[in-house]
Design a protein around this motif. Structure first.
Motif, PDB file in Angstrom:
ATOM      1  N   ASN A 806       0.859  -1.184   0.000  1.00  0.00           N
ATOM      2  CA  ASN A 806       0.000   0.000   0.000  1.00  0.00           C
ATOM      3  C   ASN A 806       0.902   1.243   0.000  1.00  0.00           C
ATOM      4  O   ASN A 806       2.094   1.150   0.308  1.00  0.00           O
ATOM      5  N   ARG A 807       0.317   2.375  -0.362  1.00  0.00           N
ATOM      6  CA  ARG A 807       1.091   3.619  -0.290  1.00  0.00           C
ATOM      7  C   ARG A 807       1.603   3.801   1.135  1.00  0.00           C
ATOM      8  O   ARG A 807       0.901   3.475   2.094  1.00  0.00           O
ATOM      9  N   ALA A 813       8.365   0.412  -2.384  1.00  0.00           N
ATOM     10  CA  ALA A 813       7.627  -0.421  -3.343  1.00  0.00           C
ATOM     11  C   ALA A 813       8.560  -1.529  -3.811  1.00  0.00           C
ATOM     12  O   ALA A 813       9.788  -1.353  -3.834  1.00  0.00           O
ATOM     13  N   PRO A 814       8.005  -2.701  -4.191  1.00  0.00           N
ATOM     14  CA  PRO A 814       8.878  -3.770  -4.702  1.00  0.00           C
ATOM     15  C   PRO A 814       9.602  -3.300  -5.964  1.00  0.00           C
ATOM     16  O   PRO A 814       9.000  -2.686  -6.847  1.00  0.00           O
ATOM     17  N   ALA A 815      10.916  -3.568  -6.039  1.00  0.00           N
ATOM     18  CA  ALA A 815      11.681  -3.170  -7.233  1.00  0.00           C
ATOM     19  C   ALA A 815      11.622  -4.261  -8.301  1.00  0.00           C
ATOM     20  O   ALA A 815      12.164  -4.104  -9.389  1.00  0.00           O
ATOM     21  N   GLY A 816      10.979  -5.368  -8.004  1.00  0.00           N
ATOM     22  CA  GLY A 816      10.835  -6.463  -8.961  1.00  0.00           C
ATOM     23  C   GLY A 816       9.786  -7.414  -8.430  1.00  0.00           C
ATOM     24  O   GLY A 816       9.239  -7.206  -7.353  1.00  0.00           O
ATOM     25  N   GLY A 840       7.903   4.665  -4.975  1.00  0.00           N
ATOM     26  CA  GLY A 840       6.472   4.324  -5.062  1.00  0.00           C
ATOM     27  C   GLY A 840       5.610   5.479  -4.600  1.00  0.00           C
ATOM     28  O   GLY A 840       6.104   6.536  -4.200  1.00  0.00           O
ATOM     29  N   PRO A 841       4.262   5.290  -4.646  1.00  0.00           N
ATOM     30  CA  PRO A 841       3.358   6.355  -4.193  1.00  0.00           C
ATOM     31  C   PRO A 841       3.508   6.602  -2.699  1.00  0.00           C
ATOM     32  O   PRO A 841       3.777   5.668  -1.936  1.00  0.00           O
ATOM     33  N   VAL A 842       3.342   7.872  -2.307  1.00  0.00           N
ATOM     34  CA  VAL A 842       3.641   8.276  -0.933  1.00  0.00           C
ATOM     35  C   VAL A 842       2.353   8.674  -0.210  1.00  0.00           C
ATOM     36  O   VAL A 842       1.507   9.345  -0.777  1.00  0.00           O
ATOM     37  N   MET A 843       2.223   8.227   1.050  1.00  0.00           N
ATOM     38  CA  MET A 843       1.106   8.652   1.890  1.00  0.00           C
ATOM     39  C   MET A 843       1.544   8.515   3.341  1.00  0.00           C
ATOM     40  O   MET A 843       2.104   7.489   3.722  1.00  0.00           O
TER      41      MET A 843
END
Length: 985
Positions: A806-807, A813-816, A840-843
């Motif tokens: 999740n954000r 975030a997974p790089a692969g 990745g998306p940030v929250m």
């Protein structure tokens, strides 16, 4: 005799008579005829047939007659463009008339004739008038350029009129300067990227000189132009403020508001400890108070602007509470606005006064106003904790009046007070239950149902009360139905034996007999939860609620910044940005306040280069936490087909493919142990949520989160944005104190390996249909890895693994893809290392290092959350230069410093330094004072946040002290936890 006689005639054949009179040889008769034509035109008669006759009257020396003809011409030129060309020669001639009034009249009319055919003929006369010796003609010509630009922008640019306009800013006459500024501002608005108003200190000086001498509307144009300027430093900012302040005492309220706008903007750049800053705050209050003595319409506009000012700087009007007390003859719109401002200014010092006033308002006759007053009492209780008890007793007094709408509003606000102060005022529930039958408004009924459900264990007949609402379930509003469903499920979880029948009845009504999708979905979720895992249902439905904050209706900080830049305009009355209500081709510029003093945003800062090494990563903007459950349910977890990056979350998921609600919902928040939560601020808006997640963290303003060090202007709050430049000037280091440490080397040992916490179970097998996941996080050779052991404790083979995050606060975030290349058989385990990226998306999460993960295999989708040590995010280039460290330490406010104790640590300072350096905590310098070693250290997070530390180690004392300084102080708690783990490992 007055001119009214021209409007009384209704004769037939009038046009012919007028035609004859217009061609008369007598001047007086001609003038009378033109007046009659204008009168007919004014009342809507079509007198365009007289166009050639009226144009012939232009050849006259009589100024009054010429004005009337020009008025006619402006009105009919658009419908008779071919005829209008006849007038061009007269315009050209009039522009060279010895009388400046006639020259100005001709150029003004030329600007108003919006006919493409004749604009090119007007360029020469306009050029002459722009350089006319008479200032009256020049100021009129300046406005004419803006009008001409609206008709034919290319023509104006080709003819060089824009350069002439810029030259007029240096004109000796203040009115010419004001009109030139107005014209350029108007043109710049329709061409936002043209940079026409190239403001520099010399131009600003000219504008400020003209400000004192021009008319009131000229002053407004100049002040609005000044508001678009960004001063180079706080000294220039103060100088402009000093020269603008006298405008605050102007009689015209528009001038006052424009001056306030300029001062509010430039105050952002003044250091708060400056004496002048305090003086300016005091000077701003009286003019704002004076605006409230005007007529009601002006009062309303002033109050809407004051509302914005109070949200940004409440200290300006904190001693002026009495002027916002409502008068009996105020119109309702003024009353409601005053009430809103009173709440914003309420504090411990004046709360008694405010409450007495509000109680008085609650007995008024105006129903809307009384409702607002009762709500205001509740808001006071939530805002000023010391007054809560007094507010509750005031509300109980109002309930005793038995006035229906007062009782209903009081119950709504008491519900909010319970949310803010749980287990404190529940003694009043009995009084509330007495009024149950009188409630007929959905909001009040919903509030009462919530109270009964929340405190069911304290109300003996809670089941009877809720059952009475259930009788007319389908006639209730959706709000009441949803609340009733949740309340009965709460009651069932608290008293399962007595209320089984009741809960089945409400679930049946909500799912089978209702056609409202929201109600049906909530009913099915509760039904599924109660039937599969009552323990999880209890955790979800009876979870501890986040406390609500006092200001739930504050304007979002970035919008507030923009509205402050539009004080005195419609945007400040609507409380909406201009782009929300201005239509058409004009580009609307988004404005924002300049960075505060010491933020290093100045483009001309001489030391910018020296600090360039401090910041490389772009600022990470962290929005507030949203509906996490919804986000996780929407993740696309199909197995990857390539070895590239994992697929982005899709907007929807094939719900039929897997039973998400059955297996995954109750595992969303596993029972893993969590570190102490990040200290929560209670002074910021926070939306109440009836869910089982962690409380949503509040939003912070840009300056609170270090956004003043750079960050996206469009997004506003840049969470821990890296410094784009150091402050403009720092004093040279003096000997002694902190500065001396930079003259001492201090030995730093060889670094050890990076710290990695031991593996812990993230997802127990009983919650994931036999799949157990244990893991940890590590940083190896600059790459963050999620190291997991997947164990199959089920009887079937597990394949097709995929993972999605999740954000989260730092964009992990997974790089692969998740590399599980072989099926995992029963009782088998497999080790997996998943490399992670930080793009990745940030929250923003609560706690800050919380990571919510969804893992899919051939059986189902499972959810869990884990917490990573923040030391995983310390990058390899986190060593600051010594001078930069010193300057940054001084520049970060002392309020941002947090001090922690690390107990039972038996390392000397060199060993501690070496151990920390292995995890990218770099020792900049070391010094010894009275047997105590002091290590000065820096570290940099992946999103560019710098953390500075002072570690004190006393020989023979197992307790260390660590002081942390950071632009984003909410990371300090996590950094301390990592320090403790790294040193004790």
């Amino acid at each position: 005799m007055t001119d009214s006689k021209y409007f009384t005639t209704t004769k037939k054949g009038e046009i012919f008579e007028l035609k004859a009179e217009l061609n008369s040889d007598k001047k007086e008769k001609k003038k009378e005829a033109v007046k009659k034509v204008i009168a007919s035109m004014t009342v809507g008669k079509d007198v365009s047939a007289l166009f050639p006759d009226v144009v012939n009257c232009m050849q006259t020396d009589n100024l009054e007659l010429k004005k009337l003809v020009y008025l006619y011409l402006m009105n009919y030129a658009k419908s008779q463009p071919d005829m209008a060309i006849m007038a061009v020669n007269t315009f050209v001639k009039d522009c060279e008339d010895p009388n400046p009034l006639i020259r100005a009249l001709a150029v003004r009319t030329m600007g108003c004739i919006r006919v493409d055919k004749i604009t090119e003929y007007l360029c020469e006369p306009l050029r002459k008038c722009l350089k006319d010796e008479d200032p009256y003609v020049r100021k009129t010509a300046a406005v004419c350029v803006a009008k001409l630009h609206d008709i034919n922008a290319q023509l104006v640019e080709d003819q060089g009129f824009l350069d002439t306009l810029k030259d007029l800013i240096s004109d000796s006459n203040p009115m010419v300067v004001a009109n030139a500024v107005a014209a350029l501002s108007e043109i710049a608005e329709s061409h936002p990227n043209s940079n026409l108003l190239d403001l520099n200190p010399q131009t600003i000086n000219k504008l400020l000189t003209a400000l004192n001498e021009c008319t009131e509307w000229g002053q407004i144009f100049i002040l609005d132009c000044l508001a678009n300027y960004t001063p180079r430093d706080d000294r220039e900012s103060q100088s402009i403020c000093e020269r603008v302040t006298p405008r605050l005492s102007h009689a015209n309220s528009a001038v006052v508001l424009s001056a306030v706008k300029v001062l509010m903007k430039f105050m952002e750049m003044l250091p708060k400890d400056l004496d002048y800053y305090g003086t300016l705050l005091k000077k701003l209050a009286p003019p704002l108070v004076t605006l409230l003595s005007a007529e009601p319409e002006l009062q309303y506009v002033a109050l809407r602007n004051i509302n914005l000012i109070v949200q940004r700087r409440p200290e300006i009007l904190k001693h002026e509470m009495k002027v916002f007390f409502v008068k009996y003859n105020d119109p309702i719109y003024v009353k409601l606005e005053k009430l809103d401002i009173m709440i914003r200014l309420a504090s411990q010092a004046n709360i008694a006064q405010v409450l007495a006033e509000l109680k008085e308002y609650a007995t008024e006759v105006d129903v809307d106003f009384v409702r607002k007053a009762v709500r205001a009492i509740g808001r006071c209780a939530i805002k000023v904790e010391q007054s809560a008890e007094r507010c509750v007793s005031t509300l109980l007094d109002l309930i005793q009046t038995k006035v229906n709408y007062v009782v209903q509003e009081a119950i709504v606000v008491i519900k909010d007070i319970f949310r803010k102060y749980p287990n404190k005022y529940e003694s009043v529930i009995a009084t509330l239950c007495e009024n149950l039958d009188s409630l007929d408004e959905p909001e009040a009924r919903a509030a009462m149902i919530w109270i009964v459900g929340e405190y069911a264990e304290r109300i003996d007949n809670a089941d009877e009360l809720l059952e009475s609402f259930l009788e007319g379930f389908h006639d209730e509003s959706t709000q009441v139905q949803l609340q009733l469903l949740t309340a009965i499920v709460k009651l069932f979880l608290k008293k399962p034996t007595e209320t089984q029948e009741l809960v089945q009845q409400v679930l049946s009504l909500a799912t089978q007999d209702s056609d409202n999708p929201d109600l049906r979905d909530r009913g099915y979720i509760y039904w599924r939860l109660l039937s599969t895992d009552p323990v999880a249902a209890k955790e979800v439905v009876l979870a501890e609620k986040p406390l609500i904050s006092e200001e739930t209706d504050l304007i979002e900080p970035t919008l507030l910044e923009e509205l402050i830049c539009h004080i005195g305009t419609l945007a400040s009355v609507y409380h909406k940005p201009p782009s929300a209500f201005v239509e058409g081709s004009r580009g609307v510029q988004h404005k924002r306040l300049p960075g505060s003093a010491g933020s290093g945003e100045s483009a001309d800062s001489p030391d910018t280069g020296s600090a360039a090494g401090v910041s490389e990563a772009p600022p990470a903007v962290i929005p507030s936490q949203g509906d996490l459950l919804g986000d996780l349910l929407n993740l696309d977890l199909t197995p990857p087909t390539t070895s590239g990056p994992p697929p982005a979350p899709s907007s929807g998921m094939q719900m039929g493919a897997m039973d998400l609600l059955g297996g995954g919902l109750d595992s969303l928040m596993g029972d893993e142990s969590e570190p102490p939560p990040v200290p929560q601020r209670t002074d910021t808006p926070q939306s109440p949520q009836l869910s089982h997640q962690s409380p949503s963290p509040p939003d912070y303003s840009p300056t609170e989160l270090g956004g003043d060090l750079g960050g996206s202007p469009a997004m506003g709050a840049g969470f821990g944005a890296p410094p784009t430049a150091m402050p403009a000037s720092f004093p040279p280091p003096v000997s002694g104190g902190l500065d001396d440490l930079f003259d001492l080397g201090g030995s730093v040992g060889m670094p050890m390996g990076a710290y990695s916490p031991p593996k812990s179970i993230w997802l127990p097998a009983m919650k994931a249909k036999g799949l157990e996941i244990s893991g940890t996080f590590a940083r190896r050779a600059g790459v963050i890895q999620m190291e997991m052991t997947l164990t199959n404790k089920a009887m079937s083979i597990m394949t097709d693994f995929a993972i999605q995050f999740n954000r989260n606060s730092f964009g992990l975030a997974p790089a692969g893809p998740l590399q599980v290349l072989t099926p995992v058989g029963p009782n088998q385990s497999i080790e997996v290392a998943l490399p992670l990226s930080t793009v990745g998306p940030v929250m923003k999460m609560e706690p800050l290092t919380n990571l919510q993960v969804a893992v899919k295999n051939n059986i189902d989708v499972f959810y869990f959350s884990s917490q990573y040590p923040i030391s995983m995010l310390f990058v390899e280039d986190g060593k600051m230069e010594r001078q930069v460290f010193l300057a940054t330490w001084k520049d970060i406010p002392n309020d941002n410093e947090a001090q922690f104790q690390i107990k039972d640590c038996h390392l000397n300072s060199d060993a501690a330094s070496s151990k920390l350096q292995g995890s990218n905590v770099f020792t900049i310098a070391k010094r010894t004072v009275e047997g105590q070693d002091m290590l000065y250290q820096s570290m940099k997070l992946t999103n560019g946040i710098w953390v500075l530390a002072e570690l004190r180690v006393q020989a023979g004392n197992p307790n260390y002290t660590v002081s942390l300084k950071c632009r984003a102080p909410e990371v300090s708690q996590c950094v301390f936890q990592s320090y403790e783990a790294m040193l004790k490992n």
